[in-house]
Design a protein around this motif. Structure first.
Motif, PDB file in Angstrom:
ATOM      1  N   LEU A 232       0.692  -1.368   0.058  1.00 30.95           N
ATOM      2  CA  LEU A 232      -0.099   0.056  -0.103  1.00 30.95           C
ATOM      3  C   LEU A 232       0.973   1.279   0.029  1.00 30.95           C
ATOM      4  CD1 LEU A 232      -2.845  -0.901   2.329  1.00 30.95           C
ATOM      5  CD2 LEU A 232      -2.958  -0.595  -0.012  1.00 30.95           C
ATOM      6  N   LEU A 233       1.858   1.142   0.572  1.00 33.95           N
ATOM      7  CA  LEU A 233       2.824   2.327   0.622  1.00 33.95           C
ATOM      8  C   LEU A 233       3.940   2.362  -0.417  1.00 33.95           C
ATOM      9  CD1 LEU A 233       3.268   2.913   4.487  1.00 33.95           C
ATOM     10  CD2 LEU A 233       1.998   4.286   3.040  1.00 33.95           C
ATOM     11  N   HIS A 234       3.846   1.424  -1.353  1.00 31.18           N
ATOM     12  CA  HIS A 234       4.678   1.139  -2.476  1.00 31.18           C
ATOM     13  C   HIS A 234       6.243   1.092  -2.214  1.00 31.18           C
ATOM     14  CE1 HIS A 234       1.261   2.442  -4.578  1.00 31.18           C
ATOM     15  NE2 HIS A 234       1.138   3.674  -3.958  1.00 31.18           N
ATOM     16  N   TYR A 235       6.474   0.294  -0.910  1.00 33.60           N
ATOM     17  CA  TYR A 235       7.777  -0.258  -0.851  1.00 33.60           C
ATOM     18  C   TYR A 235       8.056  -1.299  -1.517  1.00 33.60           C
ATOM     19  CZ  TYR A 235       8.621   2.835   3.456  1.00 33.60           C
ATOM     20  OH  TYR A 235       8.532   3.971   4.179  1.00 33.60           O
ATOM     21  N   GLU A 236       9.143  -1.196  -2.460  1.00 32.20           N
ATOM     22  CA  GLU A 236       9.273  -2.296  -3.205  1.00 32.20           C
ATOM     23  C   GLU A 236      10.744  -3.112  -2.672  1.00 32.20           C
ATOM     24  OE1 GLU A 236       9.955  -0.795  -7.192  1.00 32.20           O
ATOM     25  OE2 GLU A 236       7.973  -0.396  -7.607  1.00 32.20           O
ATOM     26  N   GLY A 237      10.813  -4.343  -3.173  1.00 29.59           N
ATOM     27  CA  GLY A 237      12.096  -5.309  -2.763  1.00 29.59           C
ATOM     28  C   GLY A 237      11.859  -6.023  -1.491  1.00 29.59           C
ATOM     29  N   LYS A 238      12.975  -6.630  -0.808  1.00 27.61           N
ATOM     30  CA  LYS A 238      12.638  -7.356   0.507  1.00 27.61           C
ATOM     31  C   LYS A 238      12.609  -6.557   1.565  1.00 27.61           C
ATOM     32  CE  LYS A 238      15.413 -10.862   2.972  1.00 27.61           C
ATOM     33  NZ  LYS A 238      16.644 -11.437   3.094  1.00 27.61           N
ATOM     34  N   LEU A 239      11.504  -7.123   2.359  1.00 29.35           N
ATOM     35  CA  LEU A 239      11.285  -6.168   3.732  1.00 29.35           C
ATOM     36  C   LEU A 239      12.315  -6.611   4.816  1.00 29.35           C
ATOM     37  CD1 LEU A 239       7.336  -6.978   4.364  1.00 29.35           C
ATOM     38  CD2 LEU A 239       8.669  -4.745   3.910  1.00 29.35           C
ATOM     39  N   THR A 240      13.273  -5.430   4.754  1.00 24.90           N
ATOM     40  CA  THR A 240      14.121  -5.531   6.003  1.00 24.90           C
ATOM     41  C   THR A 240      13.377  -5.162   7.144  1.00 24.90           C
ATOM     42  OG1 THR A 240      15.115  -3.347   5.775  1.00 24.90           O
ATOM     43  CG2 THR A 240      15.787  -5.231   4.429  1.00 24.90           C
ATOM     44  N   GLU A 241      14.279  -5.334   8.482  1.00 22.53           N
ATOM     45  CA  GLU A 241      13.916  -4.579   9.849  1.00 22.53           C
ATOM     46  C   GLU A 241      13.737  -3.151   9.700  1.00 22.53           C
ATOM     47  OE1 GLU A 241      15.356  -5.989  13.174  1.00 22.53           O
ATOM     48  OE2 GLU A 241      14.293  -8.085  13.122  1.00 22.53           O
ATOM     49  N   THR A 242      14.810  -2.538   8.799  1.00 20.35           N
ATOM     50  CA  THR A 242      14.688  -1.285   8.726  1.00 20.35           C
ATOM     51  C   THR A 242      13.425  -0.699   8.043  1.00 20.35           C
ATOM     52  OG1 THR A 242      17.072  -1.038   8.702  1.00 20.35           O
ATOM     53  CG2 THR A 242      16.182   0.797   7.914  1.00 20.35           C
ATOM     54  N   ILE A 243      13.026  -1.466   6.825  1.00 18.65           N
ATOM     55  CA  ILE A 243      11.815  -0.936   6.241  1.00 18.65           C
ATOM     56  C   ILE A 243      10.683  -1.113   7.103  1.00 18.65           C
ATOM     57  CG2 ILE A 243      10.515  -1.317   4.177  1.00 18.65           C
ATOM     58  CD1 ILE A 243      12.925  -1.853   2.678  1.00 18.65           C
ATOM     59  N   GLU A 244      10.586  -2.234   7.733  1.00 18.54           N
ATOM     60  CA  GLU A 244       9.391  -2.555   8.601  1.00 18.54           C
ATOM     61  C   GLU A 244       9.262  -1.539   9.796  1.00 18.54           C
ATOM     62  OE1 GLU A 244       9.383  -7.267   8.368  1.00 18.54           O
ATOM     63  OE2 GLU A 244      10.406  -6.359  10.190  1.00 18.54           O
ATOM     64  N   LEU A 245      10.498  -0.777  10.271  1.00 16.00           N
ATOM     65  CA  LEU A 245      10.265   0.151  11.333  1.00 16.00           C
ATOM     66  C   LEU A 245       9.922   1.369  10.657  1.00 16.00           C
ATOM     67  CD1 LEU A 245      10.813   0.993  14.222  1.00 16.00           C
ATOM     68  CD2 LEU A 245      13.263   1.528  13.574  1.00 16.00           C
ATOM     69  N   GLU A 246      10.125   1.509   9.457  1.00 18.48           N
ATOM     70  CA  GLU A 246       9.621   2.759   8.661  1.00 18.48           C
ATOM     71  C   GLU A 246       8.265   2.725   8.617  1.00 18.48           C
ATOM     72  OE1 GLU A 246      11.842   3.484   5.262  1.00 18.48           O
ATOM     73  OE2 GLU A 246      13.660   3.667   6.093  1.00 18.48           O
ATOM     74  N   LEU A 247       7.554   1.512   8.395  1.00 23.66           N
ATOM     75  CA  LEU A 247       6.187   1.225   8.161  1.00 23.66           C
ATOM     76  C   LEU A 247       5.534   1.497   9.309  1.00 23.66           C
ATOM     77  CD1 LEU A 247       6.436  -1.856   5.827  1.00 23.66           C
ATOM     78  CD2 LEU A 247       5.637   0.497   5.148  1.00 23.66           C
ATOM     79  N   VAL A 248       5.871   0.975  10.160  1.00 25.11           N
ATOM     80  CA  VAL A 248       5.311   0.925  11.715  1.00 25.11           C
ATOM     81  C   VAL A 248       5.331   2.443  12.138  1.00 25.11           C
ATOM     82  CG1 VAL A 248       5.662   0.543  14.198  1.00 25.11           C
ATOM     83  CG2 VAL A 248       5.953  -1.261  12.506  1.00 25.11           C
ATOM     84  N   MET A 249       6.473   3.240  12.041  1.00 27.56           N
ATOM     85  CA  MET A 249       6.363   4.572  12.480  1.00 27.56           C
ATOM     86  C   MET A 249       5.720   5.479  11.817  1.00 27.56           C
ATOM     87  SD  MET A 249       8.717   4.496  15.267  1.00 27.56           S
ATOM     88  CE  MET A 249       8.812   6.386  15.431  1.00 27.56           C
ATOM     89  N   GLU A 250       5.237   5.260  10.367  1.00 28.69           N
ATOM     90  CA  GLU A 250       4.502   5.904   9.811  1.00 28.69           C
ATOM     91  C   GLU A 250       3.168   5.731   9.991  1.00 28.69           C
ATOM     92  OE1 GLU A 250       3.882   7.378   4.964  1.00 28.69           O
ATOM     93  OE2 GLU A 250       5.436   5.897   5.417  1.00 28.69           O
ATOM     94  N   VAL A 251       2.674   4.621  10.469  1.00 27.42           N
ATOM     95  CA  VAL A 251       1.504   4.082  10.907  1.00 27.42           C
ATOM     96  C   VAL A 251       1.131   4.968  12.388  1.00 27.42           C
ATOM     97  CG1 VAL A 251      -0.157   2.405  11.574  1.00 27.42           C
ATOM     98  CG2 VAL A 251       0.902   2.213   9.448  1.00 27.42           C
ATOM     99  N   ALA A 252       2.230   4.801  12.874  1.00 26.27           N
ATOM    100  CA  ALA A 252       2.271   5.310  14.630  1.00 26.27           C
ATOM    101  C   ALA A 252       1.953   6.872  14.447  1.00 26.27           C
ATOM    102  CB  ALA A 252       3.492   4.960  15.344  1.00 26.27           C
ATOM    103  N   ASN A 253       2.923   7.504  13.786  1.00 21.15           N
ATOM    104  CA  ASN A 253       2.585   8.953  13.583  1.00 21.15           C
ATOM    105  C   ASN A 253       1.399   9.406  13.084  1.00 21.15           C
ATOM    106  OD1 ASN A 253       5.414   9.638  14.274  1.00 21.15           O
ATOM    107  ND2 ASN A 253       6.053   9.335  12.107  1.00 21.15           N
ATOM    108  N   ILE A 254       0.595   8.818  12.342  1.00 27.02           N
ATOM    109  CA  ILE A 254      -0.564   9.137  11.919  1.00 27.02           C
ATOM    110  C   ILE A 254      -1.695   8.796  12.867  1.00 27.02           C
ATOM    111  CG2 ILE A 254      -2.664   8.626  10.292  1.00 27.02           C
ATOM    112  CD1 ILE A 254      -0.358   8.072   8.133  1.00 27.02           C
ATOM    113  N   LEU A 255      -1.764   7.644  13.325  1.00 26.76           N
ATOM    114  CA  LEU A 255      -2.979   7.331  14.138  1.00 26.76           C
ATOM    115  C   LEU A 255      -2.582   7.963  15.710  1.00 26.76           C
ATOM    116  CD1 LEU A 255      -3.592   3.300  13.540  1.00 26.76           C
ATOM    117  CD2 LEU A 255      -4.705   5.420  12.779  1.00 26.76           C
ATOM    118  N   ILE A 256      -1.505   7.945  16.345  1.00 24.73           N
ATOM    119  CA  ILE A 256      -1.351   8.344  17.657  1.00 24.73           C
ATOM    120  C   ILE A 256      -1.551   9.867  17.540  1.00 24.73           C
ATOM    121  CG2 ILE A 256       0.444   8.938  19.294  1.00 24.73           C
ATOM    122  CD1 ILE A 256       1.781   6.236  18.728  1.00 24.73           C
ATOM    123  N   GLY A 257      -0.796  10.398  16.601  1.00 23.95           N
ATOM    124  CA  GLY A 257      -0.998  12.134  16.481  1.00 23.95           C
ATOM    125  C   GLY A 257      -2.344  12.449  16.427  1.00 23.95           C
TER     126      GLY A 257
END
Length: 338
Positions: A232-257
């Motif tokens: 949904l966020l158009h991330y391509e390639g293998k999911l690394t822990e760094t990318i997963e963390l970016e995804l979580v932080m993006e969702v957290a910033n929206i919902l929590i804020g």
């Protein structure tokens, strides 16, 4: 001749707010329903020429009520009043036959304008009608509890956050009824462990404080959601822990804020937010709780569960307010009890 009006909402606070927003001089006979099934029973018995309908309810939700009204060709004018302000929610209810969609909290000006637009209201200068209306409000006041107020505030804030996430991802967010309880921290820990299931998650927390009220927002993003969220966020390639963390932080910033902002606006305060902290990636509840996340003994716990229609994406947002915030909170919600 009196107009039969039905207010269908699971929230006692919302039912009172809706009843109070009706014009005092409107000659109506008002009935109430606590969920969609009760609402349908009232409509079939002729208690709803005009229906004010919530969407997120237990037993039968507002969408199901609209479908049943359409299926049974019931002669009722439905005005949806909801905290779910996603644009798709508005489109869906209008397609199902609602004549209007109003966001919570409602105002008397909005209601009067809609009623006049559809020729449903003209003032009846009768003191008895005004007295009956005022008596109903007082009766509703007596049934409102403190947790009812927090639940309705959370419901509105949850809808605002969902609308932002839905717009970003171009999806429809499925919203439940918020769960609100005063819990000992040990009870909260037990509840989390009971509902954990087999999935692991990544967790982010963020503190907030203002006007004598403090707490933490805890986002639990389930690991099974990462693949679809990356698409949904158009991330391509293998999911690394760094990318997963970016995804979580993006969702957290929206919902929590958005949730914290929505609550602050309703309480007429401003919260300062701390920096988000990652509590763990790919962990289970037991491991998270072993870190001793919460330092207080009792908390007002608000649980908001978000999922995305047609995708395997879900997360839980917990808003945990400290026990020493309760005095200030009670003062802030007093306007809902009068």
């Amino acid at each position: 001749m009196s107009t039969h009006v039905l207010i269908c909402d699971d929230s006692t606070v919302a039912r009172k707010q809706m009843a109070r927003a009706l014009p005092e001089e409107w000659d109506v006979e008002v009935s109430f329903a606590k969920h969609g099934q009760e609402g349908m029973e009232a409509l079939v018995s002729g208690k709803g020429e005009v229906l004010f309908l919530d969407l997120n309810m237990p037993v039968m939700d507002g969408y199901e009520v609209l479908s049943e009204i359409k299926k049974n060709n019931l002669d009722v004018m439905t005005i949806v009043v909801s905290g779910d302000i996603q644009e798709d929610a508005r489109k869906r209810v209008l397609q199902l036959g609602a004549i209007e969609f109003i966001k919570k909290p409602v105002t008397s000006d909005d209601i009067e304008a809609i009623l006049k637009r559809y020729g449903l209201y003209s003032a009846a200068n009768d003191s008895a009608i005004i007295q009956t209306h005022q008596a109903q409000i007082q009766e509703l006041n007596a049934s409102i509890g403190e947790l009812d107020c927090y639940q309705e505030i959370a419901n509105v804030a949850m809808g605002q956050a969902a609308a932002l996430l839905a717009k970003l991802l171009n999806v429809f967010i499925l919203l439940p009824v918020p769960k609100v309880n005063m819990l000992e921290v040990t009870e909260l820990q037990m509840a989390l462990q009971t509902s954990e299931g087999n999935d692991t998650f990544s967790a982010v927390c963020q503190g907030f404080i203002g006007s004598g009220i403090a707490g933490e927002a805890l986002l639990l993003f389930y690991d099974s959601s990462f693949e679809d969220m990356a698409k949904l966020l158009h991330y391509e390639g293998k999911l690394t822990e760094t990318i997963e963390l970016e995804l979580v932080m993006e969702v957290a910033n929206i919902l929590i804020g958005a949730c914290i902002k929505g609550i602050a606006e309703q309480l007429d305060i401003a919260f300062s937010q701390g920096h988000p902290i990652v509590l763990g990636q790919h962990v289970d509840v037991s491991r998270l709780l072993s870190q001793g996340v919460w330092q207080w003994k009792q908390t007002l716990a608000i649980e908001l569960c978000y999922s995305i229609e047609n995708y395997n994406i879900s997360c839980d947002l917990l808003l945990l307010l400290t026990d020493d915030s309760m005095k200030a909170l009670r003062e802030k919600i007093s306007y809902l009890l009068t």
